[in-house]
Design an enzyme around this catalytic site. Structure first.
Site, mmCIF file in Angstrom:
data_model
loop_
_atom_site.group_PDB
_atom_site.id
_atom_site.type_symbol
_atom_site.label_atom_id
_atom_site.label_comp_id
_atom_site.label_asym_id
_atom_site.label_seq_id
_atom_site.Cartn_x
_atom_site.Cartn_y
_atom_site.Cartn_z
ATOM 1 N N VAL A 11 0.839 -1.207 0.000
ATOM 2 C CA VAL A 11 0.000 0.000 0.000
ATOM 3 C C VAL A 11 0.874 1.256 0.000
ATOM 4 C CG1 VAL A 11 -1.675 1.306 1.371
ATOM 5 C CG2 VAL A 11 -1.911 -1.164 1.138
ATOM 6 N N THR A 121 -5.502 -0.657 6.639
ATOM 7 C CA THR A 121 -6.850 -1.068 7.039
ATOM 8 C C THR A 121 -6.860 -1.345 8.539
ATOM 9 O OG1 THR A 121 -7.220 -2.011 4.889
ATOM 10 C CG2 THR A 121 -8.673 -2.769 6.648
ATOM 11 N N LEU A 153 -7.383 -0.343 -3.139
ATOM 12 C CA LEU A 153 -6.580 -0.843 -4.256
ATOM 13 C C LEU A 153 -6.667 -2.350 -4.357
ATOM 14 C CD1 LEU A 153 -3.332 1.141 -3.362
ATOM 15 C CD2 LEU A 153 -5.232 1.907 -4.793
ATOM 16 N N PHE A 249 -17.878 -9.454 -8.969
ATOM 17 C CA PHE A 249 -17.719 -10.243 -7.733
ATOM 18 C C PHE A 249 -18.782 -11.328 -7.579
ATOM 19 C CE2 PHE A 249 -14.044 -8.959 -5.297
ATOM 20 C CZ PHE A 249 -13.560 -7.996 -6.168
ATOM 21 N N GLY A 257 -9.108 -15.378 -1.432
ATOM 22 C CA GLY A 257 -7.889 -15.522 -0.634
ATOM 23 C C GLY A 257 -7.198 -14.174 -0.588
ATOM 24 N N CYS A 260 -6.034 -9.565 2.053
ATOM 25 C CA CYS A 260 -7.018 -8.582 2.538
ATOM 26 C C CYS A 260 -8.308 -9.209 3.053
ATOM 27 C CB CYS A 260 -7.334 -7.593 1.429
ATOM 28 S SG CYS A 260 -5.866 -6.787 0.805
ATOM 29 N N LYS A 320 -4.917 -14.903 -7.008
ATOM 30 C CA LYS A 320 -5.659 -14.446 -8.189
ATOM 31 C C LYS A 320 -4.614 -14.103 -9.256
ATOM 32 C CE LYS A 320 -5.856 -9.539 -7.164
ATOM 33 N NZ LYS A 320 -6.675 -8.354 -7.134
#
Ligand code: UGA
Length: 434
Positions: A11, A121, A153, A249, A257, A260, A320
């Site tokens: 980040v 976060t 992001l 989504f 996974g 986050c 991903k």
């Protein structure tokens, strides 16, 4: 503006290089001296498309700098972004040790007004604690503000997400803090939502939880589709055309996974519990996500009967596509379960194999999808890399011991593969090309 970013992880680096690209003077700081040394030499410690070029160009224009000194970061900055990690503790609670540490160091080194912005976060009410910590350690009477400006992001698309966001959320308590952040983000021309700090903190957790909710919902539906012979892609399309629902989504697969969703859901459940709310919906979202891995495992058993001594070719390791991140990747659990039952595993991923070698043993890491298929009893797709969508299936069929494809990400059209003589199993797929 003079900006310091404390924490040069994923980040921090994306935020820092993008803010430099917008014309600000940015100093990215990290306590890991080795990482800072590498960054100064132009080496990028993470895989993110476009990030290397963005960092190099802003370093060249002398707008982006690196340091391991938090003192330097605090003294130079008008705005300090906190972008340190907030990993999960064993009970799911967010570990805020680094946040507290940074808050204390900011207080000890502050020489004039600055705006301290939470980018990591964090659970709701962390801003309160940051404020209290700074007040407790500050040496003189210096004015400061705390704000929350969560990041949205996605790995693999982070630069585009930063530069073209759906929205920017700013949680503030003073006009000065609001003006500074509105001014900072003005060049992005994006909708800006100004809230109080607690609402901004909640928007982040709620957004990730809601997206995870969508994924678990479609995964639950995929199981129903399998039982009744419906097609989950068609169901998702039909639902998604309703503007109130939306198609994104709603891709059924092996579950979410990454670094986050699993962590943030645990932290959200934990903080909800702490403040006296039993968030049962989120518990179900998490449970369905776990069950999805068992679901695929059962599918493998349904086609192979016994797993012992079978060879399974696995395509994809990262959680991903377009990232080398294997944190909480379904691939790792699935491969370990297959090995526990006595399978031999061959695997290929375009970028994650080096990282996976640290976590997996007795796995044959292959050079390409074809080598992965060689002598395998079935080929299992775990990550939907574009490369896997364009395979030469005639060649794949020749390599496989048995022509079985288990598509954990629904990237193939069942009928097309069946016409080529494959036995195809997807997730909730019973489509008919009309
Ligand atoms: C997620 C959010 O999308 C970002 O907005 C947020 O800023 C970020 O977390 C964060 O909190 O830092 P990311 O973890 O990079 O981003 O990945 P996503 O693209 O959201 O995918 C998460 C997981 O959900 C992946 O494992 C993906 O395979 C899975 N997924 C996604 C599905 O199984 N089905 C879908 O339809 C979509």
């Amino acid at each position: 503006m003079n900006i310091s970013i404390i924490g040069s992880g994923y980040v921090g680096l994306v935020t820092g290089s993008c803010l430099a690209e917008l014309g600000n003077q940015v100093l990215c700081v990290d306590s890991d001296i080795h990482k800072i040394r590498r960054l100064k030499k132009g080496e990028i410690p993470i895989f993110e498309p476009g990030l290397g070029e963005l960092i190099a160009s802003n370093v060249k224009k002398r707008r982006l700098h690196f340091s391991s000194s938090i003192k330097e970061a605090v003294r130079k900055a008008e705005i300090i972004f906190i972008a340190v990690g907030t990993p999960s503790l064993e009970n799911g609670e967010a570990d805020l040790t680094s946040i507290e540490d940074v808050a204390r160091n900011i207080a000890l080194n502050m020489t004039g007004y600055c705006l301290i912005v939470e980018k990591s976060t964090v659970p709701v009410e962390t801003g309160e604690w940051v404020k209290r910590t700074i007040c407790a350690y500050i040496k003189r009477k210096i004015k400061f503000d705390v704000a929350s400006n969560p990041e949205f992001l996605r790995e693999g698309q982070a630069i585009n997400d930063f530069m073209h966001p759906d929205r920017i959320v700013i949680g503030v308590e003073s006009k000065k803090a609001k003006d500074i952040l509105m001014n900072l983000y003005k060049p992005l021309n994006a909708p800006i939502l100004v809230t109080n700090i607690k609402s901004a903190e909640l928007i982040k957790h709620a957004s990730n939880a809601f997206l995870a909710n969508k994924i678990s919902f479609i995964n639950a539906l995929s199981q129903i589709c399998d039982k009744v012979g419906a097609d989950v892609l068609q169901v998702a399309s039909g639902m998604g055309l309703d503007k109130r629902i939306g198609r994104s989504f709603l891709d059924a697969g092996l579950g979410y996974g990454g670094s986050c969703f699993p962590k943030d859901l645990d932290a959200f459940l934990n903080i909800s519990n702490k403040i006296g709310y039993d968030f049962q919906l989120l518990k179900a979202v998490k449970k369905i996500n776990e069950e999805q891995k068992e679901f695929i495992f059962k599918k493998i058993k349904d086609v192979l009967w016994l797993i012992k001594d079978k060879t399974i070719g696995v395509l994809g390791l990262s959680f991903k596509p377009d990232t080398d991140d294997i944190r909480n990747a379904p691939s790792i659990d699935i491969i370990k379960s297959l090995q526990r039952e006595g399978a031999r595993v061959r695997v290929y991923d375009p970028v994650s194999m080096e990282k996976a070698k640290l976590l997996l043993t007795n796995v044959k890491f292959c050079l390409n999808p074809y080598e992965t298929a060689l002598g395998a009893d079935c080929l299992l797709v775990v990550t939907e890399w574009n490369e896997f969508k364009e395979l030469d299936f005639v060649k794949i069929k020749k390599m496989l011991k048995r022509p079985i494809i288990i598509d954990g990400r629904n990237i193939y059209e069942p009928k097309n593969l069946e016409e080529l003589g494959f036995q195809y199993t997807g997730i909730g797929r019973h489509g008919h090309k009309v």
